[in-house]
Design a protein around this motif. Structure first.
Motif, PDB file in Angstrom:
ATOM      1  N   ALA A 219       0.817  -1.214   0.000  1.00  0.00           N
ATOM      2  CA  ALA A 219       0.000   0.000   0.000  1.00  0.00           C
ATOM      3  C   ALA A 219       0.851   1.264   0.000  1.00  0.00           C
ATOM      4  O   ALA A 219       0.527   2.249  -0.662  1.00  0.00           O
ATOM      5  N   LYS A 220       1.945   1.242   0.748  1.00  0.00           N
ATOM      6  CA  LYS A 220       2.790   2.429   0.851  1.00  0.00           C
ATOM      7  C   LYS A 220       4.240   2.032   0.609  1.00  0.00           C
ATOM      8  O   LYS A 220       4.784   1.190   1.323  1.00  0.00           O
ATOM      9  N   VAL A 221       4.842   2.638  -0.394  1.00  0.00           N
ATOM     10  CA  VAL A 221       6.231   2.324  -0.751  1.00  0.00           C
ATOM     11  C   VAL A 221       7.143   3.408  -0.195  1.00  0.00           C
ATOM     12  O   VAL A 221       6.951   4.597  -0.482  1.00  0.00           O
ATOM     13  N   PRO A 222       8.131   3.051   0.633  1.00  0.00           N
ATOM     14  CA  PRO A 222       9.068   4.049   1.151  1.00  0.00           C
ATOM     15  C   PRO A 222       9.810   4.749   0.018  1.00  0.00           C
ATOM     16  O   PRO A 222       9.980   4.187  -1.073  1.00  0.00           O
ATOM     17  N   SER A 223      10.241   5.964   0.288  1.00  0.00           N
ATOM     18  CA  SER A 223      10.877   6.776  -0.756  1.00  0.00           C
ATOM     19  C   SER A 223      12.128   6.119  -1.330  1.00  0.00           C
ATOM     20  O   SER A 223      12.453   6.318  -2.505  1.00  0.00           O
ATOM     21  N   ASP A 224      12.838   5.323  -0.507  1.00  0.00           N
ATOM     22  CA  ASP A 224      14.069   4.707  -1.006  1.00  0.00           C
ATOM     23  C   ASP A 224      13.815   3.450  -1.817  1.00  0.00           C
ATOM     24  O   ASP A 224      14.759   2.820  -2.294  1.00  0.00           O
ATOM     25  N   LEU A 225      12.533   3.054  -1.993  1.00  0.00           N
ATOM     26  CA  LEU A 225      12.214   1.868  -2.776  1.00  0.00           C
ATOM     27  C   LEU A 225      11.319   2.184  -3.976  1.00  0.00           C
ATOM     28  O   LEU A 225      10.826   1.274  -4.634  1.00  0.00           O
ATOM     29  N   THR A 226      11.122   3.464  -4.283  1.00  0.00           N
ATOM     30  CA  THR A 226      10.222   3.836  -5.374  1.00  0.00           C
ATOM     31  C   THR A 226      10.776   3.454  -6.747  1.00  0.00           C
ATOM     32  O   THR A 226      10.009   3.358  -7.709  1.00  0.00           O
TER      33      THR A 226
END
Length: 264
Positions: A219-226
């Protein structure tokens, strides 16, 4: 900016093994006979004889593998080696691409028998072909070489971006090593030491499996995994050799930029 939230990975996830041992019980029975015991003795002798001539099983040795398969037989070891050599021989790929460790040459992923093109003639369809699949970490692309093993020629080269085949053994090993070295791997090392009493320093101490991380599944992807999907990102499943599993489900390794991220 990498998320360094310190959430304990959880206690070791151990499977429960149940063993059941049974005691062998020998049961003796008496067969009815006449007063002289002739019929009973004959019956007992016949039963003993039948028990004594149980058929013997035989194990046949596996047939010797030839250099070349026939029809739709799986690739032989010799064909696999030859296909992989032909796929990169004399190509810029061998010099320009980079593997999972950053060394020269592409990262080999798989080699399989090519599906038959229905548009080929019967003679062409009968020829043996192999698809050799690589990942180039320099360009973040999947390169597929179709090799004709009969003519010893590369018939087709396809380059795809945003395609993520299953990881190879070498990629899983490198991902685990990056995880061990990263601050986010502290709980993995702690859990390993709790289970074994020894420090975890190398991926060789673990039994590994894993899968490609697909960011659309969370649901929510951390900024370092986009960048995952464009980059090569893996979720590593780690197990103590001959021991319990360790929960690393929240951690993702981006092999393209060699960073580790944590899912919320």
């Amino acid at each position: 900016m990498r998320e360094l939230a310190r959430r304990h990975l959880g206690k070791l996830v151990a499977g429960v093994a149940l063993a059941a041992a049974g005691a062998a019980v020998a049961i003796g029975t008496s067969l009815p006979g006449d007063d002289a015991g002739g019929a009973g003795d004959a019956a007992r002798a016949g039963a003993a004889q039948r028990d004594a001539v149980a058929p013997e099983g035989t194990v046949e040795a596996a047939p010797a593998e030839g250099d070349k398969g026939v029809g739709r037989d799986p690739l032989t070891d010799a064909e696999t080696d030859r296909a992989e050599q032909l796929a990169v021989a004399g190509t810029a790929l061998r010099m320009d691409a980079r593997d999972v460790e950053g060394d020269r040459g592409p990262q080999h992923l798989s080699t399989n028998l090519t599906e038959v093109d229905p548009g080929l003639s019967a003679a062409d369809a009968a020829q043996r072909r192999a698809d050799v699949v690589y990942y180039d970490y320099k360009s973040d692309s999947v390169v597929t070489k179709t090799v004709n093993l009969d003519s010893a020629k590369v018939e087709d080269t396809r380059t795809d971006h945003g395609v993520q085949p299953p990881p190879s053994k070498d990629e899983l090993a490198e991902a685990a090593q990056l995880l061990i070295a990263d601050p986010l791997g502290a709980d993995l090392k702690s859990d390993y030491k709790d289970a074994t009493g020894r420090p975890l320093t190398t991926q060789d101490q673990l039994q590994l499996s894993g899968m490609v991380f697909r960011k659309e599944t969370v649901a929510k992807v951390p900024s370092d995994l986009t960048e995952c999907g464009k980059h090569r990102c893996l979720r590593v499943v780690a197990k103590v050799k001959n021991g319990p599993w360790i929960d690393t489900r929240a951690l993702v390794v981006d092999l393209s930029d060699r960073e580790v991220g944590r899912l919320p």
